[in-house]
Design a protein around this motif. Structure first.
Motif, mmCIF file in Angstrom:
data_model
loop_
_atom_site.group_PDB
_atom_site.id
_atom_site.type_symbol
_atom_site.label_atom_id
_atom_site.label_comp_id
_atom_site.label_asym_id
_atom_site.label_seq_id
_atom_site.Cartn_x
_atom_site.Cartn_y
_atom_site.Cartn_z
ATOM 1 N N MET A 156 3.394 2.675 -15.913
ATOM 2 C CA MET A 156 3.317 1.603 -14.911
ATOM 3 C C MET A 156 2.043 1.748 -14.076
ATOM 4 S SD MET A 156 5.806 -0.375 -15.352
ATOM 5 C CE MET A 156 6.015 0.045 -17.056
ATOM 6 N N GLU A 199 10.497 -0.901 -7.647
ATOM 7 C CA GLU A 199 11.225 -1.326 -8.843
ATOM 8 C C GLU A 199 10.384 -2.273 -9.706
ATOM 9 O OE1 GLU A 199 15.407 -2.362 -8.373
ATOM 10 O OE2 GLU A 199 14.991 -4.256 -9.398
ATOM 11 N N GLU A 200 9.775 -3.275 -9.069
ATOM 12 C CA GLU A 200 9.095 -4.317 -9.842
ATOM 13 C C GLU A 200 7.768 -3.870 -10.426
ATOM 14 O OE1 GLU A 200 8.676 -7.748 -7.419
ATOM 15 O OE2 GLU A 200 10.777 -8.331 -7.653
ATOM 16 N N ARG A 201 6.991 -3.178 -9.617
ATOM 17 C CA ARG A 201 5.651 -2.848 -10.113
ATOM 18 C C ARG A 201 5.575 -1.459 -10.724
ATOM 19 N NH1 ARG A 201 0.630 -3.206 -6.825
ATOM 20 N NH2 ARG A 201 1.888 -2.424 -5.099
ATOM 21 N N TRP A 202 6.517 -0.584 -10.383
ATOM 22 C CA TRP A 202 6.370 0.804 -10.818
ATOM 23 C C TRP A 202 7.547 1.314 -11.641
ATOM 24 C CZ3 TRP A 202 1.548 2.347 -9.801
ATOM 25 C CH2 TRP A 202 0.848 1.617 -8.819
ATOM 26 N N ALA A 203 8.541 0.441 -11.871
ATOM 27 C CA ALA A 203 9.724 0.827 -12.632
ATOM 28 C C ALA A 203 10.413 2.067 -12.072
ATOM 29 C CB ALA A 203 9.385 1.020 -14.110
ATOM 30 N N ILE A 204 10.300 2.238 -10.745
ATOM 31 C CA ILE A 204 11.057 3.310 -10.090
ATOM 32 C C ILE A 204 12.252 2.636 -9.424
ATOM 33 C CG2 ILE A 204 11.016 5.140 -8.347
ATOM 34 C CD1 ILE A 204 8.026 5.437 -8.833
ATOM 35 N N VAL A 225 5.130 -6.974 -14.160
ATOM 36 C CA VAL A 225 4.334 -6.164 -13.229
ATOM 37 C C VAL A 225 3.185 -6.992 -12.667
ATOM 38 C CG1 VAL A 225 2.710 -4.225 -13.110
ATOM 39 C CG2 VAL A 225 4.916 -3.928 -14.224
ATOM 40 N N ARG A 247 11.376 -0.874 -1.530
ATOM 41 C CA ARG A 247 12.261 -0.584 -2.657
ATOM 42 C C ARG A 247 12.012 -1.580 -3.794
ATOM 43 N NH1 ARG A 247 16.052 -2.157 -5.398
ATOM 44 N NH2 ARG A 247 16.293 -4.099 -4.269
ATOM 45 N N GLU A 248 11.880 -2.849 -3.430
ATOM 46 C CA GLU A 248 11.626 -3.868 -4.450
ATOM 47 C C GLU A 248 10.299 -3.638 -5.158
ATOM 48 O OE1 GLU A 248 11.930 -7.835 -2.871
ATOM 49 O OE2 GLU A 248 14.060 -7.514 -2.414
ATOM 50 N N ASP A 249 9.293 -3.260 -4.375
ATOM 51 C CA ASP A 249 7.987 -3.038 -4.980
ATOM 52 C C ASP A 249 8.040 -1.861 -5.953
ATOM 53 O OD1 ASP A 249 5.153 -3.713 -5.168
ATOM 54 O OD2 ASP A 249 4.850 -1.713 -4.347
ATOM 55 N N ASP A 252 1.072 1.258 -0.262
ATOM 56 C CA ASP A 252 1.642 -0.051 0.091
ATOM 57 C C ASP A 252 1.484 -0.310 1.586
ATOM 58 O OD1 ASP A 252 2.367 -0.934 -2.371
ATOM 59 O OD2 ASP A 252 4.508 -0.502 -2.176
ATOM 60 N N ASN A 278 -0.874 -0.994 -13.641
ATOM 61 C CA ASN A 278 -1.312 -1.478 -12.333
ATOM 62 C C ASN A 278 -2.803 -1.266 -12.102
ATOM 63 O OD1 ASN A 278 0.896 -2.629 -10.610
ATOM 64 N ND2 ASN A 278 1.912 -0.784 -11.319
#
Lengths: 99, 188
Positions: free
Chosen positions: B26, A37-42, B67, A33-35, A18, B30
């Motif tokens: 995920m 959560e949103e893209r990686w479900a972490i 996503v 943190r948002e990324d 990132d 991606n």
């Protein structure tokens, strides 16, 4: 390796990538943190992200700047070398080979 | 924090032991090199091996759509930042510019998230306040401190103008933003 460790190593790679993708090589901890959560479900707290950023800073892969409750991280050459597969930082997932 | 995000998906509700499988899925999404259905089938096999319930086609599709839209927004905000702030090269940045750079990024993201509706720049406000507080906390003379505060407000105000111009915000929203973010009062 425990699931927790796998996720940490993965998150560290995501963070470095990132940062590498940002035009100025920097990003703040809340956006990271948002990324995650949103893209990686972490889904983790900002504190968790801060711990990982400090870990990366200790390894020399990034530098961090504390502005109040937010950390601003910047990629170092060493961090970039890991992302671009020129070197391996133990504890960070290795990037998959470029297509 | 959960405000507006709605009900948790069946993916979010999986127990901790499934986290690494989810992260894997995920990453696959991606990468965009395999079909959604292939990824879902493989994920469900891994979950089944752990005695966990599988993810339905519709739930996985909702996640995949989220996503993809997050990835699009991210790309868009990066492009906007690049166009707006060419001066933020890694070499030429002091503490003030560092914060303003992040402020611009957060503002862009928050604007893109709001879909043109009235938005509240929470993240940008937090950054701005935190930075002003750091200046206040520094051991500087009163004069130098107020100069630093003014310099930041001016630079950040310019940044808000730039972002607003690029994203087509109304003059009123722009002024409200500045007032909220930086405590800059509207000129009579």
């Amino acid at each position: 390796m425990s699931a927790d460790q796998i996720i940490r190593e993965h998150a560290r790679l995501i963070i470095l990538r990132d940062l590498a993708e940002q035009p100025d090589g920097r990003w703040n901890s809340e956006a990271l943190r948002e990324d995650l959560e949103e893209r990686w479900a972490i889904t983790k707290t900002r504190e968790w992200v801060h711990d990982e950023l400090r870990w990366l800073a200790e390894m020399g892969a990034a530098t961090v700047n504390e502005i109040g409750s937010v950390l601003i991280a910047k990629l170092t050459q060493k961090g970039l070398d890991h992302v671009e597969r020129r070197r391996v930082i133990t504890g960070v997932k290795r990037p998959s080979p470029a297509e | 924090m959960a405000e507006g995000r709605g009900r948790l998906s069946s993916i979010d509700l999986l127990p901790e032991e499934a986290r690494d499988d989810i992260v894997w899925a995920m990453a696959q999404l991606n990468e965009r090199s395999r079909t959604q259905e292939e990824i879902r089938c493989e994920l469900n096999e891994m979950l089944e091996a752990k005695g966990l319930p599988g993810i339905s086609k519709s739930a996985f599709n909702r996640k995949a759509v989220r996503v993809a839209s997050a990835a699009r927004r991210l790309a868009e905000s990066r492009a906007l930042f690049e166009g707006l702030a060419p001066q933020f090269t890694p070499e030429r940045v002091d503490q003030t510019n560092l914060v303003i750079g992040e402020l611009i990024k957060v503002l862009i993201t928050e604007m893109l998230d709001s879909d043109g509706k009235d938005f509240s720049p929470k993240g940008a406000m937090e950054l701005s306040r935190a930075y002003l507080a750091t200046i206040q906390g520094q051991k500087l003379s009163t004069e130098r401190r107020s100069k630093a505060v003014e310099a930041f407000k001016e630079e950040a105000g310019k940044a808000v103008d730039k972002v607003a111009a690029k994203t087509g915000l109304s003059a009123e929203t722009r002024e409200r933003l500045k007032a909220e973010l930086l405590g800059i009062q509207r000129k009579p």
